[in-house]
Motif scaffolding. Sequence first.
Motif, short mmCIF file in Angstrom:
data_model
loop_
_atom_site.label_atom_id
_atom_site.label_comp_id
_atom_site.label_asym_id
_atom_site.label_seq_id
_atom_site.Cartn_x
_atom_site.Cartn_y
_atom_site.Cartn_z
N SER A 72 -14.10 18.86 -2.93
CA SER A 72 -14.79 19.28 -1.71
C SER A 72 -13.91 19.39 -0.48
O SER A 72 -14.26 20.08 0.47
N ASP A 73 -12.76 18.71 -0.44
CA ASP A 73 -11.96 18.66 0.78
C ASP A 73 -10.55 18.18 0.47
O ASP A 73 -10.20 17.93 -0.68
N ASN A 74 -9.74 18.09 1.51
CA ASN A 74 -8.50 17.34 1.45
C ASN A 74 -8.74 16.01 2.15
O ASN A 74 -9.49 15.95 3.14
N ARG A 75 -8.09 14.96 1.67
CA ARG A 75 -8.29 13.66 2.29
C ARG A 75 -7.02 12.81 2.17
O ARG A 75 -6.11 13.13 1.41
N ILE A 76 -7.00 11.74 2.93
CA ILE A 76 -5.90 10.80 2.91
C ILE A 76 -6.46 9.45 2.47
O ILE A 76 -7.49 9.00 2.99
N ALA A 77 -5.81 8.83 1.51
CA ALA A 77 -6.24 7.53 1.01
C ALA A 77 -5.04 6.63 0.84
O ALA A 77 -3.89 7.09 0.76
N ARG A 78 -5.30 5.34 0.80
CA ARG A 78 -4.25 4.38 0.49
C ARG A 78 -4.61 3.67 -0.81
O ARG A 78 -5.79 3.42 -1.10
N VAL A 79 -3.60 3.40 -1.61
CA VAL A 79 -3.80 2.75 -2.90
C VAL A 79 -2.86 1.55 -2.99
O VAL A 79 -1.73 1.58 -2.49
N LEU A 80 -3.33 0.50 -3.60
CA LEU A 80 -2.51 -0.68 -3.83
C LEU A 80 -1.59 -0.43 -5.02
O LEU A 80 -2.04 0.01 -6.09
N TYR A 81 -0.32 -0.71 -4.83
CA TYR A 81 0.67 -0.58 -5.91
C TYR A 81 1.01 -1.99 -6.38
O TYR A 81 1.67 -2.76 -5.67
N ASP A 82 0.55 -2.34 -7.58
CA ASP A 82 0.75 -3.67 -8.14
C ASP A 82 1.80 -3.59 -9.25
O ASP A 82 1.50 -3.19 -10.38
N GLU A 83 3.02 -3.99 -8.93
CA GLU A 83 4.12 -3.89 -9.89
C GLU A 83 3.97 -4.86 -11.05
O GLU A 83 4.67 -4.73 -12.07
N ARG A 84 3.07 -5.84 -10.95
CA ARG A 84 2.92 -6.83 -12.02
C ARG A 84 2.13 -6.28 -13.20
O ARG A 84 2.18 -6.84 -14.30
N LEU A 126 0.83 -1.20 0.00
CA LEU A 126 0.00 0.00 0.00
C LEU A 126 0.87 1.25 0.00
O LEU A 126 1.94 1.28 0.61
N VAL A 127 0.39 2.28 -0.67
CA VAL A 127 1.01 3.60 -0.67
C VAL A 127 -0.06 4.59 -0.21
O VAL A 127 -1.21 4.53 -0.67
N TYR A 128 0.30 5.50 0.70
CA TYR A 128 -0.63 6.48 1.24
C TYR A 128 -0.41 7.82 0.54
O TYR A 128 0.73 8.22 0.28
N ALA A 129 -1.50 8.52 0.28
CA ALA A 129 -1.45 9.81 -0.42
C ALA A 129 -2.40 10.80 0.24
O ALA A 129 -3.50 10.44 0.67
N TYR A 130 -1.96 12.04 0.30
CA TYR A 130 -2.76 13.18 0.78
C TYR A 130 -3.09 14.01 -0.45
O TYR A 130 -2.18 14.42 -1.18
N PHE A 131 -4.39 14.27 -0.68
CA PHE A 131 -4.73 15.00 -1.90
C PHE A 131 -5.99 15.83 -1.72
O PHE A 131 -6.82 15.60 -0.84
N GLN A 134 -0.68 0.70 -12.59
CA GLN A 134 -0.24 -0.07 -11.44
C GLN A 134 -0.87 0.37 -10.11
O GLN A 134 -0.59 -0.23 -9.08
N LEU A 135 -1.70 1.40 -10.14
CA LEU A 135 -2.33 1.89 -8.92
C LEU A 135 -3.79 1.43 -8.84
O LEU A 135 -4.55 1.59 -9.80
N GLY A 136 -4.17 0.89 -7.69
CA GLY A 136 -5.55 0.51 -7.47
C GLY A 136 -6.42 1.70 -7.14
O GLY A 136 -5.95 2.85 -7.04
N ALA A 137 -7.70 1.45 -6.92
CA ALA A 137 -8.63 2.52 -6.56
C ALA A 137 -8.31 3.02 -5.16
O ALA A 137 -7.98 2.23 -4.27
N PRO A 138 -8.43 4.34 -4.91
CA PRO A 138 -8.12 4.88 -3.58
C PRO A 138 -9.10 4.37 -2.53
O PRO A 138 -10.31 4.33 -2.76
N ASP A 139 -8.57 3.98 -1.40
CA ASP A 139 -9.36 3.63 -0.22
C ASP A 139 -9.18 4.77 0.76
O ASP A 139 -8.15 4.88 1.42
N THR A 140 -10.20 5.64 0.86
CA THR A 140 -10.09 6.84 1.69
C THR A 140 -10.15 6.45 3.16
O THR A 140 -11.09 5.79 3.60
N ILE A 141 -9.14 6.87 3.92
CA ILE A 141 -9.13 6.57 5.36
C ILE A 141 -9.49 7.79 6.20
O ILE A 141 -9.90 7.64 7.35
N LEU A 142 -9.34 9.00 5.64
CA LEU A 142 -9.72 10.21 6.36
C LEU A 142 -10.15 11.26 5.36
O LEU A 142 -9.41 11.56 4.42
#
Length: 325
Positions: A83-95, A74-79, A101-109
């Motif tokens: 409507s807001d700023n948020r933090i999400a994690r995305v799956l990085y699949d090197e295959r 997982l890689v975490y991003a602030y963006f 290679q980036l999955g859909a964002p899973d917003t955690i905040l």
Amino acid sequence: MLSTLTKDLASPWGLAALPDGDLLVSSRDQGTITRIDTETGRKTLLGSVPGVAPGGEGGLLGLAVPPTYASDHLVYAYFTTESDNRIARVLYDERKPAGQQLGAPDTILRGIPKGVIHNGGRIAFGPDGMLYAGTGETGNPGLAQDKKSLGGKILRMTPDGRPLHGNPYPDSVVYSYGHRNVQGLSWDADKRLWASEFGQHEWDELNLIQPGKNYGWPEVEGKGGRPEYVDPVAVWPVAEASPSGIAYVRGSIWMAGLRGERLWRIPLRGAGLAAEPQAFLKGEYGRLRTVLAAGGDRMWLMTSNTDTRGTPKPGDDRILLLQVK
């Protein structure tokens, strides 16, 4: 000793290291994440983060790689969104193919206030394995003193975005408040958290962060000497710093200056300074956005001249490798 790792980056902002040493770089305005091979400097586009809405100082900002990356990828991003700023994690699949290679964002905040200015944006995992974030007050100073707002704060949360037991306020991710715009987070050898903060007209700050404390904005800019607020450990006139990223390397905090176009070294002793801060690279590479420890006496330094406020030179923006003596 200073060398260039890679060039021609577009509005780079966040910088994080993978376990193998390669780097991930976010593009604020393009909303993309790129991998940089630290042996060759080769760039590989991983993909875009859906939902990013660039504008003003907002867009795809900080990146963080968790201690659990080897098992969860997982890689975490602030963006910034519409409507807001948020933090999400995305799956990085090197295959997968480059660019996909980036999955859909899973917003955690979500719900961090957004503005044309002062969106904060730095995220980092602390020695405790928890995620910390620096936010801004969006140009609305009153948010910094409002403990119910996520703006103008340093936040501390579990890797899935929940308030942490031991945080200063029950059921809240707020860790410290009274901040104007925090874009630098780093821990020293004693696992103490340091943060850089933009001033308004007078004083930029380096603060030693204590949970639940009030750092004074907008009542105080710089050192106010008032017991209800925590004074910064060091201050600079805003024209000499406008600090973004910081890193702890060899007993000092190293602080990247945007408007100041220089790298500051702040030698530490205990909770104070061991010596007066020293400036390096003044004007040599333009605006400096991010500094990241690279192990031992080395650090990565990233410029920020293509962010609409700098004067890009051929090859901007770039990542430099600096070895300190």
